[in-house]
Design a protein around this motif. Sequence first.
Motif, PDB file in Angstrom:
ATOM      1  N   LYS A  91      -4.979  -6.430 -19.292  1.00 49.10           N
ATOM      2  CA  LYS A  91      -3.922  -5.674 -18.259  1.00 49.10           C
ATOM      3  C   LYS A  91      -4.963  -4.987 -17.385  1.00 49.10           C
ATOM      4  N   VAL A  92      -4.786  -5.010 -16.273  1.00 51.20           N
ATOM      5  CA  VAL A  92      -5.580  -4.220 -15.263  1.00 51.20           C
ATOM      6  C   VAL A  92      -4.693  -3.662 -14.000  1.00 51.20           C
ATOM      7  N   TYR A  93      -5.287  -2.756 -13.191  1.00 53.62           N
ATOM      8  CA  TYR A  93      -4.862  -2.309 -12.041  1.00 53.62           C
ATOM      9  C   TYR A  93      -5.406  -3.091 -11.013  1.00 53.62           C
ATOM     10  N   PHE A  94      -4.430  -3.233  -9.912  1.00 55.83           N
ATOM     11  CA  PHE A  94      -5.055  -3.974  -8.781  1.00 55.83           C
ATOM     12  C   PHE A  94      -4.452  -3.548  -7.566  1.00 55.83           C
ATOM     13  N   GLU A  95      -5.208  -3.678  -6.580  1.00 58.97           N
ATOM     14  CA  GLU A  95      -4.754  -3.656  -5.033  1.00 58.97           C
ATOM     15  C   GLU A  95      -4.939  -4.572  -4.396  1.00 58.97           C
ATOM     16  N   VAL A  96      -3.791  -4.750  -3.255  1.00 60.00           N
ATOM     17  CA  VAL A  96      -4.127  -5.919  -2.289  1.00 60.00           C
ATOM     18  C   VAL A  96      -4.054  -5.352  -0.931  1.00 60.00           C
ATOM     19  N   SER A  97      -4.798  -5.792   0.059  1.00 55.26           N
ATOM     20  CA  SER A  97      -4.614  -5.018   1.544  1.00 55.26           C
ATOM     21  C   SER A  97      -3.435  -5.960   1.774  1.00 55.26           C
ATOM     22  N   GLU A  98      -2.897  -5.131   3.151  1.00 59.36           N
ATOM     23  CA  GLU A  98      -2.076  -5.813   4.002  1.00 59.36           C
ATOM     24  C   GLU A  98      -2.536  -7.158   4.755  1.00 59.36           C
ATOM     25  N   PHE A  99      -3.872  -7.252   4.761  1.00 59.68           N
ATOM     26  CA  PHE A  99      -4.424  -8.246   5.450  1.00 59.68           C
ATOM     27  C   PHE A  99      -4.920  -9.388   4.522  1.00 59.68           C
ATOM     28  N   SER A 100      -4.607  -8.960   3.225  1.00 63.83           N
ATOM     29  CA  SER A 100      -4.963 -10.350   2.238  1.00 63.83           C
ATOM     30  C   SER A 100      -3.900 -11.450   2.343  1.00 63.83           C
ATOM     31  N   THR A 101      -4.203 -12.468   2.065  1.00 61.37           N
ATOM     32  CA  THR A 101      -3.219 -13.662   1.937  1.00 61.37           C
ATOM     33  C   THR A 101      -2.942 -13.616   0.586  1.00 61.37           C
ATOM     34  N   TYR A 102      -1.721 -13.192   0.133  1.00 61.74           N
ATOM     35  CA  TYR A 102      -1.277 -13.278  -1.150  1.00 61.74           C
ATOM     36  C   TYR A 102       0.064 -13.853  -1.186  1.00 61.74           C
ATOM     37  N   VAL A 103       0.503 -14.397  -2.444  1.00 60.19           N
ATOM     38  CA  VAL A 103       2.030 -14.683  -2.605  1.00 60.19           C
ATOM     39  C   VAL A 103       2.437 -13.987  -4.069  1.00 60.19           C
ATOM     40  N   PHE A 104       3.515 -13.340  -3.928  1.00 65.18           N
ATOM     41  CA  PHE A 104       4.160 -12.754  -5.327  1.00 65.18           C
ATOM     42  C   PHE A 104       5.427 -13.558  -5.559  1.00 65.18           C
ATOM     43  N   TYR A 105       5.428 -13.884  -6.820  1.00 66.29           N
ATOM     44  CA  TYR A 105       6.869 -14.588  -7.091  1.00 66.29           C
ATOM     45  C   TYR A 105       7.151 -14.425  -8.630  1.00 66.29           C
ATOM     46  N   GLU A 106       8.361 -14.663  -8.952  1.00 65.50           N
ATOM     47  CA  GLU A 106       8.711 -14.463 -10.429  1.00 65.50           C
ATOM     48  C   GLU A 106       8.581 -15.864 -11.297  1.00 65.50           C
ATOM     49  N   GLN A 107       7.945 -15.537 -12.366  1.00 66.22           N
ATOM     50  CA  GLN A 107       7.491 -16.748 -13.166  1.00 66.22           C
ATOM     51  C   GLN A 107       8.670 -17.552 -13.606  1.00 66.22           C
ATOM     52  N   PRO A 108       8.475 -18.670 -13.194  1.00 70.82           N
ATOM     53  CA  PRO A 108       9.651 -19.685 -13.379  1.00 70.82           C
ATOM     54  C   PRO A 108       9.854 -19.904 -15.121  1.00 70.82           C
TER      55      PRO A 108
END
Length: 108
Positions: A91-108
């Motif tokens: 388990k880690v701490y992370f940061e993503v920039s508003e300029f990053s291309t990312y997708v956040f979704y709930e695990q199905p």
Amino acid sequence: MKKLLFALLLAGLFGCTQEAQNQLGRSIQNWTGTNGVLEVYSGDTLVRRFVKIDKLSTAYGTSDSQARGYRFGYGVADENLDGLAGPNEKKVYFEVSEFSTYVFYEQP
């Protein structure tokens, strides 16, 4: 009495703006948690994945209370990109920039 309370609650909910309803939903989800997945892309290639994320939070300044240009959270770094939290993945701490291309979704 319970029916009246329920009716008032529903009336209040439907009387809210869409944004207020979204904020209420996010507040409930923050309290209950989410089994989220964050995928970070470089072009069309998946380069990082974090699993078992409770929530993504927007960073705010301490003195000016303005939203910062990144989101942060805690999750398991899925090193082998298999979508599962393996026994050697931490388990880690992370940061993503508003300029990053990312997708956040709930695990199905």
